[in-house]
Motif scaffolding. Structure first.
Motif, short mmCIF file in Angstrom:
data_model
loop_
_atom_site.label_atom_id
_atom_site.label_comp_id
_atom_site.label_asym_id
_atom_site.label_seq_id
_atom_site.Cartn_x
_atom_site.Cartn_y
_atom_site.Cartn_z
N LYS A 155 -1.94 5.00 4.27
CA LYS A 155 -3.15 4.59 4.98
C LYS A 155 -3.88 5.83 5.47
CE LYS A 155 -4.50 1.05 8.34
NZ LYS A 155 -4.02 0.08 9.35
N GLU A 156 -5.14 5.97 5.09
CA GLU A 156 -5.93 7.13 5.49
C GLU A 156 -7.30 6.66 6.02
OE1 GLU A 156 -6.27 9.81 2.27
OE2 GLU A 156 -4.12 10.30 2.23
N ASP A 157 -7.62 7.05 7.21
CA ASP A 157 -8.91 6.71 7.81
C ASP A 157 -9.22 5.22 7.74
OD1 ASP A 157 -9.27 9.41 8.30
OD2 ASP A 157 -10.20 9.73 6.32
N GLY A 158 -8.18 4.42 8.00
CA GLY A 158 -8.37 2.99 8.03
C GLY A 158 -8.38 2.33 6.66
N ARG A 159 -8.18 3.14 5.60
CA ARG A 159 -8.15 2.57 4.25
C ARG A 159 -6.72 2.66 3.70
NH1 ARG A 159 -12.57 1.89 1.18
NH2 ARG A 159 -11.41 2.55 -0.67
N TYR A 160 -6.32 1.61 2.95
CA TYR A 160 -5.00 1.59 2.32
C TYR A 160 -5.06 2.35 1.01
CZ TYR A 160 -3.48 -1.98 5.63
OH TYR A 160 -3.14 -2.65 6.77
N VAL A 161 -4.16 3.22 0.83
CA VAL A 161 -4.06 3.98 -0.41
C VAL A 161 -3.12 3.24 -1.36
CG1 VAL A 161 -3.41 6.19 -1.45
CG2 VAL A 161 -4.42 6.12 0.83
N GLY A 162 -3.53 3.07 -2.60
CA GLY A 162 -2.68 2.38 -3.59
C GLY A 162 -2.45 0.93 -3.21
N PHE A 163 -3.49 0.27 -2.70
CA PHE A 163 -3.37 -1.11 -2.24
C PHE A 163 -3.13 -2.05 -3.42
CE2 PHE A 163 -5.34 -5.22 -1.25
CZ PHE A 163 -4.61 -5.57 -0.12
N SER A 164 -2.22 -3.03 -3.22
CA SER A 164 -1.94 -4.05 -4.23
C SER A 164 -1.64 -5.36 -3.53
CB SER A 164 -0.75 -3.63 -5.12
OG SER A 164 -0.41 -4.67 -5.99
N PHE A 165 -2.20 -6.45 -4.04
CA PHE A 165 -1.98 -7.75 -3.40
C PHE A 165 -2.10 -8.84 -4.46
CE2 PHE A 165 -3.60 -11.35 -0.62
CZ PHE A 165 -2.37 -11.58 -0.01
N GLY A 166 -1.00 -9.61 -4.64
CA GLY A 166 -1.01 -10.70 -5.59
C GLY A 166 -0.91 -10.24 -7.02
N ARG A 167 -0.40 -9.05 -7.26
CA ARG A 167 -0.24 -8.54 -8.61
C ARG A 167 1.20 -8.11 -8.84
NH1 ARG A 167 -4.86 -4.06 -8.99
NH2 ARG A 167 -3.68 -3.39 -7.16
N ALA A 183 0.87 -1.18 0.00
CA ALA A 183 0.00 0.00 0.00
C ALA A 183 0.89 1.22 0.00
CB ALA A 183 -0.91 0.00 1.22
N GLN A 184 0.38 2.31 -0.60
CA GLN A 184 1.17 3.54 -0.66
C GLN A 184 0.84 4.49 0.48
OE1 GLN A 184 3.67 4.26 -2.60
NE2 GLN A 184 3.52 2.30 -3.68
#
Length: 936
Positions: free
Chosen positions: A786-798, A783-784
């Motif tokens: 984390k804001e308000d519990g959300r990951y910014v620029g999230f990537s998984f398995g790519r 992730a690039q």
């Protein structure tokens, strides 16, 4: 068969054994024999011939004299012309005793055979006249029975015929003029058979000044007498003359002596038989007969000589070629119990000295040598060059008598004696001491080189001849070669070149080198030299910086992998506590006065404690040779061509030795590590810092690659890291408690700081590991931010190529999987773009999901600044700027920094030429892009 030493076979004469001989006993004095006052061995005919070896030359001369006195031919005039000490006087004594007939021929050893060969049954007794040029005085008359005799011819006439004979030349004697040849022929004819012996004639004639008459006549009248006498002898068939002349002008003395020798040689040359008495080979028997009474075991003698001959053949490569000839066995037998090499050195080398008489000098020296060896119980098979007891005062004084000044310290320091280097080496090394290998070798070199001079083109003894002078059957020649190599390293007066060795009174270059070695200090001279060589040995293939012999304050505390080479005085020893660990620990913990944080970026290289001493000694040697060569090239010292070549060769050898020793000494790779258990609620913690040590291969071509190899093989440096290993590190140390994500940059930085974490070669290794693990869902998500519990620029398995910056997060895989699922569901429920009203809250059934980073936050990527610098405090302000601002950027990876300095200077009166020139030159050296002076 056990070989007997020489002392059990050959028995010296009593005077040699007891040491009761006097120097004068070896000097045959013809006048004293004629006067009846000589010692028994010269005065008694039987004893004289008993100790006299009749050489081939002497045999031919006696044969001629016998024939002449018997009226059967023979030469009327015989000139004995030999080198100093060549046996002239001894030969005259043989003729004297033979002619006098005071003992039957049968009692004279060797004479009956001569008479038989000449066909003479009984030799008639002859009148003998002896004219001694040293005893006679040109300006002092001799009174015999009341008659004053002034000249050589007056003395000759009186000795042959008494008062009647003198009457024939009385007028010529009174006036100092030479009698004619007819008068002399009459004199000889009346008193024949007769023998005239003239010794040291040059010494007499050279005392006359040209144009000046003395009591004994004049220079010319004496030459006229010689000419008339030689002519008169031809007329008397039973008269013979023997005269001795020096062999060279140098022996004649002054210029008048040289002129006298030339003139006398000319007149004797008109009618003479030139004869040189003693050949070198015949000297063997002369010396043996004079010094030894008998050999009591001929078979043992033959066995020893045969053993030596076989020994030389079996080791043919170690000895001179002459020893391979069958004739050498005969030489050994004839010279026994003295080795032929001793005679060769004395007759070929020592006889070149002005005051060393060939046979007489050898007899005097060898008598002292034999006496001391017998007294000390010497058990050598033969008396060899290496046997000479130079520690004996009598023997030493004898050899020093013939040598120029300066030899006593050479012998005492390098050759023989309890304080000599040879004794010290043998006392420490029993392999040499058991056979006195060092002393014997040094003695042999001394005997063969002391008479030489620096002006000689070829000096010293060949290696094979040195070995010939010391090695005996049953001994390994290689042992003496090893001893010679050891001497070459230790002796101060020993020189070597072209496989030849010699001693000199001047200290050799090695002594000069040893003295210069003492000038060099460890920190001021040795360490900088070692540092320079170590620096050249490294390439920066692995390390971001290599710091050689630097303090902790000069080793940066940054993210680059750095090798710290510890100085030689901080060496490492496996056997116990070493300064290397202390010094390395200091650098590991501190950067100057500040604590060090990036501890896992340091690797240390330390010297081996047991090798440092040798390294420093070799470096001192190299610096000493370098200073000698430099001084020679700058004309600060004077060396001959040979010494200059030796110095250059020694410098090159020292350079190679230092290069090799540095590799052998700087061999220990030290790496700090800590053992740790993760803090997971069940206890844990860090161990003390441990130092793992590994030796390097000194023969490796590339030092940097060798260090990298050792580090990799022992898992102390990682250049390729699998994602599974990173995931484990994250799980153990970073995804703890409620934290399910962590900063990737922090993980990299912690690996640079913490000794319990893997040591990565650089951040590129870390980034490759991130990229390799991106496609899998087993290791981590990205992730690039984390804001308000959300990951910014999230990537998984790519597939991804994440940038290692402060915003990049590594997400625990279970957490990442759950987030990915929730995120997908959330995006599915979002209304389609432009939808309003009640349907806006319903999830979209179809359409691509909106990426989580559609609206990234603003990122500032550039920085600019400017500042006015006070020119009077520029240095201080530059340092503050570097510490407080510049290093904030340079300490971060991926940040490129450029600094431009602009300088303006104005002068109302203008800048002078000197200032302009200095500024331009300095700007050029500092590589300014532009540096111009303007008119306005």
């Amino acid at each position: 068969m056990t070989l007997k030493p020489w002392r059990e076979i050959a028995v010296p004469h009593d005077d040699v054994l007891k040491g009761t001989f006097q120097q004068a006993e070896f000097a045959a004095d013809l006048s004293r024999v004629h006067a009846g006052t000589a010692n028994a061995e010269y005065q008694n005919p039987a004893l004289f011939f008993q100790r006299t070896f009749i050489t081939e030359g002497m045999r031919l001369l006696l044969d001629s004299v016998v024939k002449r006195l018997s009226g059967r031919g023979g030469d009327p005039v015989i000139q004995l012309q030999t080198a100093f000490g060549g046996g002239k006087t001894h030969t005259m004594l043989a003729v004297y005793h033979l002619a006098k007939g005071e003992a039957p021929a049968s009692d004279l050893q060797g004479v009956p055979a001569i008479l038989d060969a000449a066909g003479v049954t009984e030799l008639p007794r002859a009148r003998v006249a002896v004219l001694d040029g040293i005893k006679s005085s040109p300006n002092q008359a001799v009174v015999r029975d009341g008659q004053s005799i002034r000249t050589l011819w007056g003395d000759l006439a009186w000795q042959l015929g008494g008062a009647p004979g003198y009457a024939l030349v009385a007028d010529a004697d009174a006036s100092g003029t030479s009698p004619g040849k007819d008068v002399l022929a009459d004199l000889l004819g009346r008193h024949a058979p007769c023998v005239i012996l003239i010794d040291e004639l040059v010494a007499y004639v050279r005392q006359f000044e040209e144009g000046k008459a003395l009591t004994g006549g004049s220079f010319d009248s004496n030459l006229s007498f010689v000419q008339a006498l030689t002519e008169a002898l031809k007329a008397v068939p039973t008269a013979v003359l023997l005269a001795s002349l020096q062999e060279s002008a140098k022996e004649a003395g002054s210029q008048r002596g040289e002129k006298a020798l030339d003139s006398l040689s000319h007149y004797f040359g008109r009618i003479q038989a030139l004869w040189k008495p003693v050949a070198t080979e015949e000297a063997f028997e002369i010396v043996r007969r004079r010094l030894f009474s008998s050999t009591n075991d001929p078979l043992a003698l033959e066995s020893v000589c045969r053993a030596f001959a076989d020994y030389y053949i079996d080791n043919r490569d170690d000895f001179p070629q002459e020893t391979q000839d069958s004739k050498y066995l005969k030489r050994l037998t004839h010279a026994y119990p003295i080795h032929p090499e001793v005679f060769d050195r004395l007759y070929e080398d020592w006889s070149t000295l002005d005051n060393f008489q060939r046979t007489r000098g050898v007899l005097k020296l060898m008598a002292k040598v034999i006496h001391r060896l017998w007294k000390d119980g010497n058990n050598d098979l033969l008396i060899m060059s290496g046997s000479f007891p130079l520690m004996d005062a009598d023997t030493l004084n004898e050899v020093l008598y013939y040598l120029p000044q300066g030899w006593p310290p050479v012998i005492e320091r390098d050759v023989d004696g309890e304080r000599s280097e040879t004794w010290e080496i043998e006392n420490k090394d029993t392999r040499f001491g058991s056979v006195q290998a060092c002393r014997r070798t040094a003695r042999a070199i001394f005997l063969g080189s002391a008479p030489s001079t620096s002006s000689q083109g070829v000096r010293g003894l060949e290696l094979e001849r040195v070995i010939l002078g010391v090695a005996q059957p049953g001994q390994q020649p290689g042992l003496f070669k090893d001893a010679l190599r050891r001497l070459g390293d230790r002796l101060h007066y020993l020189n070597a070149a072209n496989n030849r060795f010699w001693l000199d009174t001047r200290p050799n270059l090695r002594r000069e080198m040893e003295e210069r070695k003492r000038r060099f200090q460890d920190r001021e001279d040795l360490f900088p030299s070692i540092r320079e060589r170590v620096q050249k040995s490294f390439a920066r293939d692995v390390f971001g910086g290599i710091h050689i012999f630097t303090g902790s304050g000069d080793v940066p505390d940054d993210w680059a992998l750095r090798l710290v080479v510890l100085p030689p005085d901080a060496a490492f020893s496996k056997s116990g506590q070493s300064l290397a660990i202390e010094r390395a620990t200091e650098i590991l913990n501190q950067r100057g006065e500040q604590p060090r944080f990036k501890q896992n970026r340091l690797i240390f290289l330390a010297a081996d404690y047991d090798s440092v001493g040798r390294l420093k000694d070799h470096v001192r040697t190299h610096l000493a040779w370098r200073s000698i060569v430099s001084d020679y090239k700058d004309n600060r010292i004077v060396l001959d061509n040979l010494m200059a070549k030796q110095a250059q060769a020694s410098l090159e050898q020292a350079e190679e030795t230092v290069r090799r020793m540095i590799r052998e000494t700087c061999k220990w790779l030290l790496a700090p590590v800590q053992e740790a258990r993760p803090m997971n609620g069940k206890g844990g913690g860090l161990s003390e810092v441990k130092w793992e040590h590994f030796p390097l291969n000194p023969g490796a071509q590339n030092w940097s690659q060798e260090i990298e190899r050792v580090l990799k093989e022992n898992e102390l440096l990682i250049s390729e890291w699998a994602p599974i290993h990173l995931a484990k590190v994250l799980k153990d140390w970073f995804w703890k408690d409620d934290a399910k994500d962590t900063s990737a940059l922090n993980v990299w930085q912690q690996s640079c700081q913490q000794l319990y974490l893997p040591r990565l070669k650089d951040d590129a290794v870390f980034q490759r590991t991130l990229a390799a693990g991106a496609e899998s869902r087993e290791f981590f998500g990205f992730a690039q931010g984390k804001e308000d519990g959300r990951y910014v620029g999230f990537s998984f398995g790519r597939r991804a190529s994440p940038s290692l910056d402060s915003s990049l997060l590594l997400v625990e895989p279970v957490t990442a999987a759950g987030y990915a699922q929730r995120d997908a569901a959330a995006r599915a429920m979002e209304p389609a773009p432009g939808t309003t009203g009640p349907d806006a809250s319903l999830p979209r059934a179809k359409g691509p999901a909106r990426p989580a980073d559609d609206a990234p936050p603003s990122v500032r990527k550039r920085f600019y600044s400017s500042i006015e610098i006070n020119p009077l405090r520029a240095k201080e302000q530059f340092a503050s700027l570097d510490d407080e601002v510049v290093r904030q950027f340079t300490s971060r990876f991926g940040v490129n920094v450029s600094i431009t300095i602009e300088i303006r200077a104005n002068s109302d009166t203008g800048f002078d030429e000197g200032l302009q020139r200095a500024v331009r030159e300095n700007c050029n050296v500092l590589k300014f892009r532009s540096a111009e002076f303007e008119d306005s």
